[in-house]
Design an enzyme around this catalytic site. Structure first.
Site, PDB file in Angstrom:
ATOM      1  N   ASP A  46     -73.504  16.395 -47.384  1.00  0.00           N
ATOM      2  CA  ASP A  46     -72.316  15.564 -47.209  1.00  0.00           C
ATOM      3  C   ASP A  46     -72.639  14.294 -46.427  1.00  0.00           C
ATOM      4  OD1 ASP A  46     -69.642  15.625 -48.230  1.00  0.00           O
ATOM      5  OD2 ASP A  46     -68.931  15.608 -46.172  1.00  0.00           O
ATOM      6  N   GLU A  86     -67.257   8.934 -38.602  1.00  0.00           N
ATOM      7  CA  GLU A  86     -67.672  10.134 -39.326  1.00  0.00           C
ATOM      8  C   GLU A  86     -69.201  10.245 -39.348  1.00  0.00           C
ATOM      9  OE1 GLU A  86     -64.881  10.883 -42.510  1.00  0.00           O
ATOM     10  OE2 GLU A  86     -66.564  11.450 -43.781  1.00  0.00           O
ATOM     11  N   GLU A 138     -60.487  11.515 -50.517  1.00  0.00           N
ATOM     12  CA  GLU A 138     -60.051  11.870 -49.163  1.00  0.00           C
ATOM     13  C   GLU A 138     -59.048  13.029 -49.189  1.00  0.00           C
ATOM     14  OE1 GLU A 138     -62.085  10.751 -47.259  1.00  0.00           O
ATOM     15  OE2 GLU A 138     -61.705   8.733 -46.475  1.00  0.00           O
ATOM     16  N   GLU A 208     -65.945  17.456 -56.976  1.00  0.00           N
ATOM     17  CA  GLU A 208     -65.764  18.174 -55.706  1.00  0.00           C
ATOM     18  C   GLU A 208     -66.076  19.665 -55.890  1.00  0.00           C
ATOM     19  OE1 GLU A 208     -65.236  17.045 -52.669  1.00  0.00           O
ATOM     20  OE2 GLU A 208     -64.829  14.959 -53.123  1.00  0.00           O
TER      21      GLU A 208
HETATM   22  C1  HMH Z   1     -68.026  15.471 -51.155  1.00  0.00           C
HETATM   23  N1  HMH Z   1     -65.809  14.542 -50.705  1.00  0.00           N
HETATM   24  C2  HMH Z   1     -67.032  14.820 -50.242  1.00  0.00           C
HETATM   25  N2  HMH Z   1     -67.390  14.517 -48.992  1.00  0.00           N
HETATM   26  C3  HMH Z   1     -66.497  13.917 -48.167  1.00  0.00           C
HETATM   27  N3  HMH Z   1     -66.887  13.642 -46.892  1.00  0.00           N
HETATM   28  C4  HMH Z   1     -65.192  13.619 -48.621  1.00  0.00           C
HETATM   29  C5  HMH Z   1     -64.888  13.953 -49.916  1.00  0.00           C
HETATM   30  C6  HMH Z   1     -64.127  12.989 -47.742  1.00  0.00           C
HETATM   31  O1  HMH Z   1     -64.569  11.973 -46.951  1.00  0.00           O
END
Ligand code: HMH
Length: 217
Positions: A46, A86, A138, A208
Protein backbone atom coordinates in the site's frame (compact mmCIF):
# COMPACT_ATOMS: atom_id res chain seq x y z
CA UNK A 1 -31.19 17.00 -2.33
CA UNK A 2 -31.81 14.67 -5.22
CA UNK A 3 -29.72 11.51 -5.25
CA UNK A 4 -26.52 11.93 -7.19
CA UNK A 5 -25.11 9.62 -9.78
CA UNK A 6 -22.60 8.01 -7.41
CA UNK A 7 -25.38 6.93 -5.07
CA UNK A 8 -27.12 5.22 -7.97
CA UNK A 9 -23.91 3.35 -8.82
CA UNK A 10 -23.56 2.21 -5.20
CA UNK A 11 -27.08 0.81 -5.36
CA UNK A 12 -26.61 -0.79 -8.77
CA UNK A 13 -23.33 -2.57 -7.91
CA UNK A 14 -23.92 -3.73 -4.35
CA UNK A 15 -22.23 -7.11 -4.72
CA UNK A 16 -18.98 -5.75 -6.08
CA UNK A 17 -19.06 -2.97 -3.49
CA UNK A 18 -19.50 -5.57 -0.77
CA UNK A 19 -16.63 -7.64 -2.15
CA UNK A 20 -14.37 -4.56 -2.02
CA UNK A 21 -15.40 -3.27 1.42
CA UNK A 22 -16.13 -6.52 3.33
CA UNK A 23 -13.26 -8.57 1.96
CA UNK A 24 -11.90 -11.42 4.11
CA UNK A 25 -8.77 -9.32 4.73
CA UNK A 26 -10.90 -6.63 6.40
CA UNK A 27 -13.15 -9.15 8.15
CA UNK A 28 -10.06 -10.86 9.59
CA UNK A 29 -8.84 -7.55 11.05
CA UNK A 30 -12.31 -6.96 12.44
CA UNK A 31 -12.53 -10.37 14.14
CA UNK A 32 -8.89 -10.34 15.23
CA UNK A 33 -7.90 -13.47 13.29
CA UNK A 34 -5.62 -11.70 10.81
CA UNK A 35 -2.25 -13.20 9.99
CA UNK A 36 0.20 -10.38 10.70
CA UNK A 37 2.27 -11.50 7.70
CA UNK A 38 -0.72 -10.50 5.52
CA UNK A 39 -0.91 -7.15 7.24
CA UNK A 40 2.78 -6.50 6.65
CA UNK A 41 2.46 -7.48 3.01
CA UNK A 42 -0.47 -5.12 2.63
CA UNK A 43 1.46 -2.33 4.41
CA UNK A 44 4.43 -2.48 2.04
CA UNK A 45 2.31 -2.79 -1.08
CA UNK A 46 0.00 0.00 0.00
CA UNK A 47 2.96 2.31 0.55
CA UNK A 48 3.94 1.73 -3.09
CA UNK A 49 0.32 2.29 -4.13
CA UNK A 50 0.07 5.56 -2.22
CA UNK A 51 3.22 6.85 -3.94
CA UNK A 52 1.45 6.30 -7.28
CA UNK A 53 -1.78 7.69 -5.89
CA UNK A 54 -0.02 11.01 -5.07
CA UNK A 55 0.77 11.45 -8.76
CA UNK A 56 -2.82 10.58 -9.64
CA UNK A 57 -4.21 13.09 -7.11
CA UNK A 58 -1.87 15.80 -8.41
CA UNK A 59 -3.13 15.07 -11.91
CA UNK A 60 -6.75 15.39 -10.78
CA UNK A 61 -5.92 18.87 -9.49
CA UNK A 62 -4.23 19.82 -12.78
CA UNK A 63 -7.21 18.56 -14.79
CA UNK A 64 -9.71 20.81 -13.00
CA UNK A 65 -10.79 23.58 -15.36
CA UNK A 66 -9.75 27.08 -14.31
CA UNK A 67 -13.36 28.19 -13.85
CA UNK A 68 -14.37 25.62 -11.21
CA UNK A 69 -15.21 26.97 -7.75
CA UNK A 70 -12.28 27.68 -5.42
CA UNK A 71 -13.85 25.32 -2.87
CA UNK A 72 -13.73 22.50 -5.44
CA UNK A 73 -9.98 23.01 -5.78
CA UNK A 74 -9.63 23.06 -1.99
CA UNK A 75 -11.22 19.62 -1.59
CA UNK A 76 -8.68 18.05 -3.94
CA UNK A 77 -5.82 20.04 -2.43
CA UNK A 78 -6.87 18.87 1.04
CA UNK A 79 -6.67 15.28 -0.22
CA UNK A 80 -3.16 15.82 -1.54
CA UNK A 81 -2.07 17.34 1.80
CA UNK A 82 -3.53 14.37 3.65
CA UNK A 83 -1.43 12.05 1.47
CA UNK A 84 1.74 13.71 2.71
CA UNK A 85 0.79 12.76 6.29
CA UNK A 86 -0.21 9.32 5.13
CA UNK A 87 3.24 8.73 3.66
CA UNK A 88 4.89 9.77 6.95
CA UNK A 89 2.57 7.36 8.73
CA UNK A 90 3.61 4.52 6.41
CA UNK A 91 7.27 5.28 7.14
CA UNK A 92 6.72 5.15 10.89
CA UNK A 93 4.77 1.88 10.52
CA UNK A 94 7.61 0.46 8.44
CA UNK A 95 9.98 0.68 11.41
CA UNK A 96 7.29 -0.54 13.83
CA UNK A 97 6.73 -3.69 11.75
CA UNK A 98 10.22 -4.15 10.31
CA UNK A 99 8.99 -3.87 6.72
CA UNK A 100 11.71 -2.34 4.54
CA UNK A 101 10.18 -0.16 1.87
CA UNK A 102 13.40 0.40 -0.10
CA UNK A 103 13.62 -3.22 -1.24
CA UNK A 104 9.93 -3.75 -1.96
CA UNK A 105 8.81 -5.22 -5.25
CA UNK A 106 5.33 -4.29 -6.46
CA UNK A 107 3.06 -7.30 -6.88
CA UNK A 108 1.02 -7.82 -10.03
CA UNK A 109 -2.32 -6.61 -8.64
CA UNK A 110 -0.60 -3.46 -7.40
CA UNK A 111 1.14 -2.85 -10.73
CA UNK A 112 -2.13 -3.34 -12.59
CA UNK A 113 -3.95 -0.91 -10.32
CA UNK A 114 -1.19 1.72 -10.59
CA UNK A 115 -1.18 1.30 -14.37
CA UNK A 116 -4.91 1.99 -14.40
CA UNK A 117 -4.32 5.20 -12.42
CA UNK A 118 -1.75 6.23 -15.04
CA UNK A 119 -4.23 5.51 -17.83
CA UNK A 120 -6.79 7.71 -16.10
CA UNK A 121 -4.19 10.47 -15.95
CA UNK A 122 -4.02 10.65 -19.77
CA UNK A 123 -5.00 14.08 -21.06
CA UNK A 124 -7.94 12.50 -22.90
CA UNK A 125 -9.64 11.51 -19.61
CA UNK A 126 -12.33 13.99 -18.59
CA UNK A 127 -11.95 15.59 -15.16
CA UNK A 128 -15.39 14.36 -14.04
CA UNK A 129 -14.17 10.78 -14.62
CA UNK A 130 -11.05 11.25 -12.47
CA UNK A 131 -13.02 13.01 -9.74
CA UNK A 132 -15.36 10.01 -9.56
CA UNK A 133 -12.34 7.68 -9.49
CA UNK A 134 -10.68 9.72 -6.73
CA UNK A 135 -13.83 9.48 -4.63
CA UNK A 136 -14.21 5.72 -5.23
CA UNK A 137 -10.61 4.97 -4.19
CA UNK A 138 -10.96 6.86 -0.90
CA UNK A 139 -14.51 5.66 -0.23
CA UNK A 140 -13.57 1.95 -0.36
CA UNK A 141 -10.89 2.38 2.31
CA UNK A 142 -13.16 4.51 4.48
CA UNK A 143 -16.06 2.08 4.30
CA UNK A 144 -13.84 -0.99 4.81
CA UNK A 145 -11.75 0.29 7.72
CA UNK A 146 -14.70 1.95 9.48
CA UNK A 147 -16.18 -1.53 10.06
CA UNK A 148 -13.05 -2.44 12.05
CA UNK A 149 -13.78 0.42 14.49
CA UNK A 150 -17.36 -0.61 15.30
CA UNK A 151 -18.01 -1.24 19.00
CA UNK A 152 -18.32 -5.01 18.59
CA UNK A 153 -15.13 -5.28 16.47
CA UNK A 154 -12.19 -7.26 17.91
CA UNK A 155 -9.55 -5.36 15.97
CA UNK A 156 -6.08 -6.06 17.45
CA UNK A 157 -4.81 -2.96 19.26
CA UNK A 158 -1.64 -2.75 17.13
CA UNK A 159 -3.82 -2.46 13.99
CA UNK A 160 -6.24 0.07 15.42
CA UNK A 161 -4.19 3.03 14.23
CA UNK A 162 -4.33 1.85 10.61
CA UNK A 163 -8.10 1.38 10.79
CA UNK A 164 -8.55 4.74 12.45
CA UNK A 165 -6.51 6.45 9.70
CA UNK A 166 -9.10 5.67 7.03
CA UNK A 167 -12.13 4.85 9.18
CA UNK A 168 -12.35 8.06 11.24
CA UNK A 169 -15.20 10.57 10.95
CA UNK A 170 -12.97 13.29 9.44
CA UNK A 171 -11.93 10.97 6.62
CA UNK A 172 -15.59 10.08 6.10
CA UNK A 173 -16.45 13.80 5.77
CA UNK A 174 -13.63 14.20 3.24
CA UNK A 175 -15.03 11.24 1.23
CA UNK A 176 -18.49 12.84 1.30
CA UNK A 177 -17.01 16.12 0.03
CA UNK A 178 -15.29 14.24 -2.80
CA UNK A 179 -18.55 12.44 -3.58
CA UNK A 180 -20.50 15.69 -3.78
CA UNK A 181 -17.80 17.18 -5.96
CA UNK A 182 -17.89 14.20 -8.33
CA UNK A 183 -21.70 14.26 -8.44
CA UNK A 184 -21.80 17.96 -9.22
CA UNK A 185 -19.44 17.63 -12.18
CA UNK A 186 -20.95 14.37 -13.43
CA UNK A 187 -24.34 16.03 -13.54
CA UNK A 188 -22.95 18.66 -15.92
CA UNK A 189 -21.30 16.01 -18.13
CA UNK A 190 -22.48 14.15 -21.21
CA UNK A 191 -23.97 10.64 -21.03
CA UNK A 192 -20.77 9.37 -22.60
CA UNK A 193 -18.59 10.86 -19.85
CA UNK A 194 -21.01 9.59 -17.20
CA UNK A 195 -20.68 6.10 -18.68
CA UNK A 196 -16.88 6.33 -18.66
CA UNK A 197 -16.99 7.40 -15.02
CA UNK A 198 -19.16 4.43 -14.06
CA UNK A 199 -16.76 2.09 -15.84
CA UNK A 200 -13.84 3.63 -13.93
CA UNK A 201 -15.80 3.18 -10.68
CA UNK A 202 -16.32 -0.53 -11.43
CA UNK A 203 -12.67 -1.01 -12.38
CA UNK A 204 -11.63 0.56 -9.07
CA UNK A 205 -13.88 -1.74 -7.07
CA UNK A 206 -12.48 -4.81 -8.79
CA UNK A 207 -8.90 -3.50 -8.43
CA UNK A 208 -9.51 -3.08 -4.69
CA UNK A 209 -10.72 -6.69 -4.45
CA UNK A 210 -7.55 -7.84 -6.25
CA UNK A 211 -5.43 -5.69 -3.94
CA UNK A 212 -6.90 -7.34 -0.83
CA UNK A 213 -6.54 -10.78 -2.47
CA UNK A 214 -2.86 -10.08 -3.10
CA UNK A 215 -2.36 -9.11 0.55
CA UNK A 216 -3.87 -12.37 1.80
CA UNK A 217 -1.68 -14.69 -0.28
C1 HMH B 1 -5.25 0.13 -2.54
N1 HMH B 1 -6.89 1.90 -2.14
C2 HMH B 1 -5.68 1.40 -1.86
N2 HMH B 1 -4.85 2.00 -1.01
C3 HMH B 1 -5.23 3.15 -0.41
N3 HMH B 1 -4.37 3.73 0.48
C4 HMH B 1 -6.51 3.71 -0.67
C5 HMH B 1 -7.31 3.04 -1.55
C6 HMH B 1 -7.02 4.97 0.01
O1 HMH B 1 -6.11 5.97 0.11
Amino acid sequence: MEDGMTKRWLGAHKELLHAATRHSFILSIRDGSIDLGCFKRWLGQDYLFVRAFVRFAANVLVKLPKDVAETDIDVVLGGICALEKEISWFRSESSKWGVHFDTLIPQKANEDYCRFLEELSASSTHYAVVLAAFWAIEMVYNDAFATCLETDAKTPSELYDACERWGNAGFKAYCTALQQLADKHLQMSSIDIQGQAEQAFLKILSSEVEFWNMSCQ
